[in-house]
Scaffold this active site. Structure first.
Site, PDB file in Angstrom:
ATOM      1  N   HIS A 124      11.975   0.824  -5.450  1.00 14.31           N
ATOM      2  CA  HIS A 124      11.746   2.100  -4.764  1.00 14.31           C
ATOM      3  C   HIS A 124      12.335   2.012  -3.360  1.00 14.31           C
ATOM      4  CE1 HIS A 124       8.388   4.949  -3.013  1.00 14.31           C
ATOM      5  NE2 HIS A 124       9.586   5.495  -2.949  1.00 14.31           N
ATOM      6  N   HIS A 165       6.791  -3.179  -9.388  1.00 15.16           N
ATOM      7  CA  HIS A 165       7.313  -2.168  -8.467  1.00 15.16           C
ATOM      8  C   HIS A 165       7.603  -2.843  -7.129  1.00 15.16           C
ATOM      9  CE1 HIS A 165       7.570   2.027  -6.961  1.00 15.16           C
ATOM     10  NE2 HIS A 165       6.976   1.592  -5.866  1.00 15.16           N
ATOM     11  N   ASP A 191       2.671   7.188  -7.263  1.00 17.34           N
ATOM     12  CA  ASP A 191       2.693   6.011  -6.392  1.00 17.34           C
ATOM     13  C   ASP A 191       1.906   6.326  -5.122  1.00 17.34           C
ATOM     14  OD1 ASP A 191       3.340   3.752  -4.954  1.00 17.34           O
ATOM     15  OD2 ASP A 191       5.492   4.191  -4.803  1.00 17.34           O
ATOM     16  N   MET A 208      11.508  -0.874   2.421  1.00 22.00           N
ATOM     17  CA  MET A 208      11.277  -0.006   3.592  1.00 22.00           C
ATOM     18  C   MET A 208      12.114  -0.508   4.765  1.00 22.00           C
ATOM     19  SD  MET A 208       7.161   0.142   3.391  1.00 22.00           S
ATOM     20  CE  MET A 208       6.288   0.684   1.923  1.00 22.00           C
ATOM     21  N   MET A 250       5.351  11.214  -5.097  1.00 21.52           N
ATOM     22  CA  MET A 250       4.554  10.395  -4.171  1.00 21.52           C
ATOM     23  C   MET A 250       3.173  11.034  -4.000  1.00 21.52           C
ATOM     24  SD  MET A 250       6.253   7.703  -3.292  1.00 21.52           S
ATOM     25  CE  MET A 250       4.959   7.105  -2.221  1.00 21.52           C
ATOM     26  N   ASP A 269       8.812  -2.192  -3.220  1.00 23.45           N
ATOM     27  CA  ASP A 269       8.941  -1.167  -2.187  1.00 23.45           C
ATOM     28  C   ASP A 269       9.852  -1.643  -1.068  1.00 23.45           C
ATOM     29  OD1 ASP A 269       7.147   1.015  -2.977  1.00 23.45           O
ATOM     30  OD2 ASP A 269       5.626  -0.563  -2.935  1.00 23.45           O
ATOM     31  N   SER A 283       2.470  -2.929  -7.598  1.00 21.39           N
ATOM     32  CA  SER A 283       3.378  -2.954  -6.451  1.00 21.39           C
ATOM     33  C   SER A 283       3.204  -4.255  -5.678  1.00 21.39           C
ATOM     34  CB  SER A 283       3.098  -1.767  -5.528  1.00 21.39           C
ATOM     35  OG  SER A 283       3.775  -1.983  -4.301  1.00 21.39           O
ATOM     36  N   MET A 291      12.875   3.261   0.095  1.00 18.96           N
ATOM     37  CA  MET A 291      12.417   4.170   1.157  1.00 18.96           C
ATOM     38  C   MET A 291      13.266   3.848   2.383  1.00 18.96           C
ATOM     39  SD  MET A 291       8.385   3.818   0.348  1.00 18.96           S
ATOM     40  CE  MET A 291       8.694   2.310  -0.556  1.00 18.96           C
TER      41      MET A 291
HETATM   42  C1  DX5 Z   1       3.790   3.408  -0.458  1.00 20.50           C
HETATM   43  C2  DX5 Z   1       4.503   2.582  -1.489  1.00 20.50           C
HETATM   44  C3  DX5 Z   1       3.617   2.196  -2.587  1.00 20.50           C
HETATM   45  C4  DX5 Z   1       2.485   1.290  -2.190  1.00 20.50           C
HETATM   46  C5  DX5 Z   1       1.267   1.755  -2.946  1.00 20.50           C
HETATM   47  O1  DX5 Z   1       4.660   3.776   0.517  1.00 20.50           O
HETATM   48  O2  DX5 Z   1       5.594   3.315  -2.029  1.00 20.50           O
HETATM   49  O3  DX5 Z   1       4.307   1.664  -3.721  1.00 20.50           O
HETATM   50  O4  DX5 Z   1       2.724  -0.062  -2.476  1.00 20.50           O
HETATM   51  O5  DX5 Z   1       0.168   1.074  -2.469  1.00 20.50           O
HETATM   52  P1  DX5 Z   1      -1.333   1.457  -2.856  1.00 20.50           P
HETATM   53  O6  DX5 Z   1      -1.421   1.373  -4.347  1.00 20.50           O
HETATM   54  O7  DX5 Z   1      -2.127   0.425  -2.142  1.00 20.50           O
HETATM   55  O8  DX5 Z   1      -1.559   2.860  -2.367  1.00 20.50           O
HETATM   56 ZN    ZN Z   2       6.535   2.589  -4.022  1.00 14.74          ZN
END
Ligand code: DX5
Ligand code: ZN
Length: 224
Positions: A70, A37, A181, A41, A143, A39, A12, A72
């Site tokens: 991903h 990956h 994840d 947000m 998750m 993320d 990620s 969010m």
């Molecule tokens: C969390 C994200 C993850 C995050 C995981 O909200 O969706 O993809 O990057 O990070 P680690 O591996 O540090 O828990």
């Molecule tokens: Zn993620």
């Protein structure tokens, strides 16, 4: 367990050094990453803001690797066309009502755009919430932390949803990937894989590892 699905390791980029983005991506690829990956947000669906389509496009233009995006965010349906145009290979959206979209329609739009479609559920969301969509997805994201931030602790209690997904997939003869994840590291990855996860997302434990190649190999060794 459906072990004919490949084991996929997806670092990620949330945990990468963004001032060295190109180097960080090539380091992950050289170290054996199968996917990257990303993320996304929005500060509404989760309490953090990360990056958007332009960042995804930059990664797409500078690397030749499968991009696992991903979302969010609220109203993912509104933003899907931009992530398709940015070069996403898989787009995962959340099933929770707080994401404020028609889940079936959004999954349909992702696939119509020539992209793989994923569906995610938070630790507090029951497996029953995704059941109606499982025949129209390529990936189920269970998750293993409350989304929003990297570096949180793996929640073992989410594993019962992987068990339920594996059983459902076998019963209906479906083929979707099961992705985990959050908090995936050398000491938790074996648990997730033994329950049936085959796509392993990890930020902190891979990008902050002393040697990412070794860390990725440890993930792969859970299958041998
Ligand atoms: C969390 C994200 C993850 C995050 C995981 O909200 O969706 O993809 O990057 O990070 P680690 O591996 O540090 O828990
Ligand atoms: Zn993620």
């Amino acid at each position: 367990m459906n072990t004919d699905l490949p084991l996929i390791v997806a670092p990620s980029l949330l945990a990468a050094d963004w001032s060295q983005l190109e180097k960080e991506c090539s380091r992950a690829i050289r170290s054996g990453a199968d996917w990257l990956h990303l993320d996304i947000m929005d500060g509404h669906f989760v309490d953090n803001i990360s990056f958007g389509p332009q960042f995804v496009q930059t990664v797409h233009e500078t690397n030749d690797i499968f991009l696992d995006v991903h979302l969010m965010i609220e109203r993912p349906d509104h933003y899907v066309p931009r992530f398709l145009a940015a070069g996403a290979h898989n787009i995962t959206v959340h099933v929770e009502a707080e994401a404020r979209h028609d889940v079936a329609a959004t999954l349909g739009a992702i696939r119509a755009g020539g992209c793989k479609a994923g569906l995610a559920l938070n630790p507090a969301t029951p497996f029953a919430a995704v059941e109606a969509f499982l025949d129209s997805i390529d990936l189920l994201l269970v998750m293993t932390v409350v989304p929003g931030f990297g570096g949180q602790a793996f929640m073992t209690e989410t594993m019962s949803k992987i068990d339920a997904a594996v059983q459902y997939r076998e019963r209906r003869n479906l083929r979707f990937h099961i992705e985990v994840d959050g908090g995936i590291a050398a000491d938790t990855v074996g648990t997730a894989v033994s329950h049936g996860a085959n796509v392993l997302v990890a930020g902190t434990s891979l990008f902050k590892a002393p040697d990412m190649t070794v860390a990725i190999q440890q993930f792969r060794d859970t299958r041998s």
